[in-house]
Enzyme design. Structure first.
Site, PDB file in Angstrom:
ATOM      1  N   ASN A  64       0.833  -1.209   0.000  1.00  0.00           N
ATOM      2  CA  ASN A  64       0.000   0.000   0.000  1.00  0.00           C
ATOM      3  C   ASN A  64       0.863   1.253   0.000  1.00  0.00           C
ATOM      4  O   ASN A  64       1.941   1.293   0.611  1.00  0.00           O
ATOM      5  CB  ASN A  64      -1.029   0.011   1.140  1.00  0.00           C
ATOM      6  CG  ASN A  64      -0.452  -0.218   2.514  1.00  0.00           C
ATOM      7  OD1 ASN A  64       0.553  -0.882   2.684  1.00  0.00           O
ATOM      8  ND2 ASN A  64      -1.106   0.331   3.518  1.00  0.00           N
ATOM      9  N   GLU A  66       0.353   5.225   0.668  1.00  0.00           N
ATOM     10  CA  GLU A  66      -0.583   6.226   1.177  1.00  0.00           C
ATOM     11  C   GLU A  66      -0.199   7.634   0.732  1.00  0.00           C
ATOM     12  O   GLU A  66       0.881   7.860   0.166  1.00  0.00           O
ATOM     13  CB  GLU A  66      -0.665   6.114   2.706  1.00  0.00           C
ATOM     14  CG  GLU A  66      -1.244   4.758   3.115  1.00  0.00           C
ATOM     15  CD  GLU A  66      -1.520   4.634   4.598  1.00  0.00           C
ATOM     16  OE1 GLU A  66      -1.049   5.475   5.398  1.00  0.00           O
ATOM     17  OE2 GLU A  66      -2.222   3.669   4.966  1.00  0.00           O
ATOM     18  N   CYS A  75      -4.360   0.778  -2.268  1.00  0.00           N
ATOM     19  CA  CYS A  75      -4.124  -0.504  -1.595  1.00  0.00           C
ATOM     20  C   CYS A  75      -3.095  -1.328  -2.371  1.00  0.00           C
ATOM     21  O   CYS A  75      -2.945  -1.190  -3.593  1.00  0.00           O
ATOM     22  CB  CYS A  75      -5.404  -1.314  -1.534  1.00  0.00           C
ATOM     23  SG  CYS A  75      -6.696  -0.600  -0.531  1.00  0.00           S
ATOM     24  N   GLU A  77      -3.202  -4.485  -3.206  1.00  0.00           N
ATOM     25  CA  GLU A  77      -3.779  -5.387  -4.216  1.00  0.00           C
ATOM     26  C   GLU A  77      -4.045  -4.671  -5.532  1.00  0.00           C
ATOM     27  O   GLU A  77      -3.745  -5.180  -6.615  1.00  0.00           O
ATOM     28  CB  GLU A  77      -5.102  -5.991  -3.717  1.00  0.00           C
ATOM     29  CG  GLU A  77      -4.990  -6.812  -2.457  1.00  0.00           C
ATOM     30  CD  GLU A  77      -5.260  -5.998  -1.197  1.00  0.00           C
ATOM     31  OE1 GLU A  77      -4.715  -4.877  -1.104  1.00  0.00           O
ATOM     32  OE2 GLU A  77      -5.985  -6.474  -0.318  1.00  0.00           O
ATOM     33  N   CYS A 114     -10.310  -4.896   0.491  1.00  0.00           N
ATOM     34  CA  CYS A 114     -11.400  -3.928   0.636  1.00  0.00           C
ATOM     35  C   CYS A 114     -12.340  -4.031  -0.577  1.00  0.00           C
ATOM     36  O   CYS A 114     -12.040  -4.712  -1.566  1.00  0.00           O
ATOM     37  CB  CYS A 114     -10.850  -2.512   0.774  1.00  0.00           C
ATOM     38  SG  CYS A 114     -10.339  -1.778  -0.804  1.00  0.00           S
ATOM     39  N   CYS A 117     -10.841  -3.116  -3.998  1.00  0.00           N
ATOM     40  CA  CYS A 117      -9.912  -4.146  -4.489  1.00  0.00           C
ATOM     41  C   CYS A 117     -10.669  -5.376  -4.974  1.00  0.00           C
ATOM     42  O   CYS A 117     -10.285  -6.017  -5.946  1.00  0.00           O
ATOM     43  CB  CYS A 117      -8.894  -4.506  -3.416  1.00  0.00           C
ATOM     44  SG  CYS A 117      -7.702  -3.176  -3.156  1.00  0.00           S
TER      45      CYS A 117
HETATM   46  N1  THU Z   1      -5.158  -1.621   2.637  1.00  0.00           N
HETATM   47  C1  THU Z   1      -4.585  -2.405   1.660  1.00  0.00           C
HETATM   48  O1  THU Z   1      -3.560  -2.061   1.075  1.00  0.00           O
HETATM   49  N2  THU Z   1      -5.199  -3.564   1.362  1.00  0.00           N
HETATM   50  C2  THU Z   1      -6.272  -4.073   2.015  1.00  0.00           C
HETATM   51  O2  THU Z   1      -6.738  -5.155   1.677  1.00  0.00           O
HETATM   52  C3  THU Z   1      -6.875  -3.338   3.124  1.00  0.00           C
HETATM   53  C4  THU Z   1      -6.372  -1.958   3.316  1.00  0.00           C
HETATM   54  C5  THU Z   1      -4.474  -0.385   3.010  1.00  0.00           C
HETATM   55  C6  THU Z   1      -5.150   0.885   2.632  1.00  0.00           C
HETATM   56  C7  THU Z   1      -4.562   1.848   3.656  1.00  0.00           C
HETATM   57  O3  THU Z   1      -3.302   2.285   3.181  1.00  0.00           O
HETATM   58  C8  THU Z   1      -4.323   0.997   4.880  1.00  0.00           C
HETATM   59  O4  THU Z   1      -4.325  -0.346   4.416  1.00  0.00           O
HETATM   60  C9  THU Z   1      -5.379   1.163   5.964  1.00  0.00           C
HETATM   61  O5  THU Z   1      -6.648   1.004   5.460  1.00  0.00           O
END
Ligand code: THU
Length: 162
Positions: A64, A66, A75, A77, A114, A117
């Site tokens: 991920n 941010e 994310c 994925e 999520c 994704c």
């Molecule tokens: N996140 C992912 O990268 N993948 C997931 O399946 C769930 C959430 C990330 C998004 C954000 O950067 C952090 O996790 C918190 O939500």
């Protein structure tokens, strides 16, 4: 109360002990675990790593990323699937592995993709007309396994002409 017709969708995930996984799946989860530590998650501190094996056996990973403007973050994925499809548009993603670490850094976290994704995984299943197996590593050492996105995204949006 009146009885209406019901449409039922059964979602099944398998809980697989680590030792029962084959080498290919163990390697993929290990790759995703490496990617976790390289995640850029200064705002949530929830780090996620994802790894994919394509039909030709090539593997890729991402994590991920941010942003100070939170919705801009992406994310692991979706970044991974977009990147691999951008570079290998003819290769079907075969298995996707996901690993995460808790925000308080106390250890591994349980993670499932999520909603965005899930929709993204669905897109590549539609394109290649084949399910993508999803492996979600759990802190107790077991792996949640979905045969495809149907198990995580029932009644999904997939037809513009229905
Ligand atoms: N996140 C992912 O990268 N993948 C997931 O399946 C769930 C959430 C990330 C998004 C954000 O950067 C952090 O996790 C918190 O939500």
């Amino acid at each position: 109360m009146k009885e209406y017709q019901k449409i039922t969708h059964t979602n099944t995930l398998q809980v697989i002990p680590w030792n029962d996984l084959d080498a290919k799946r163990k390697d993929l989860i290990q790759l995703a675990t490496k990617a976790v530590d390289l995640a850029y998650a200064p705002y949530s501190n929830f780090r996620v790593g994802a790894a994919v094996v394509l039909e030709n056996g090539q593997t890729f990973w991402a994590n991920n990323q941010e942003n100070i403007c939170f919705p801009v973050g992406i994310c692991a994925e979706r970044l991974l699937l977009g990147y691999t499809h951008a570079n290998h548009p003819d290769q079907k993603p075969e298995i996707l592995a996901i690993v995460a670490k808790k925000a308080d850094n106390s250890g591994l976290a349980t993670v499932t993709p999520c909603g965005l994704c899930r929709q993204s995984i669905s897109e590549y299943e539609m394109k290649f007309k084949k399910p993508i197996e999803i492996l979600m590593y759990r802190p107790d050492g077991t792996v949640l396994q979905a045969d495809g996105i149907d198990a995580l995204l029932p009644f999904k949006f997939e037809d513009l002409n229905q």
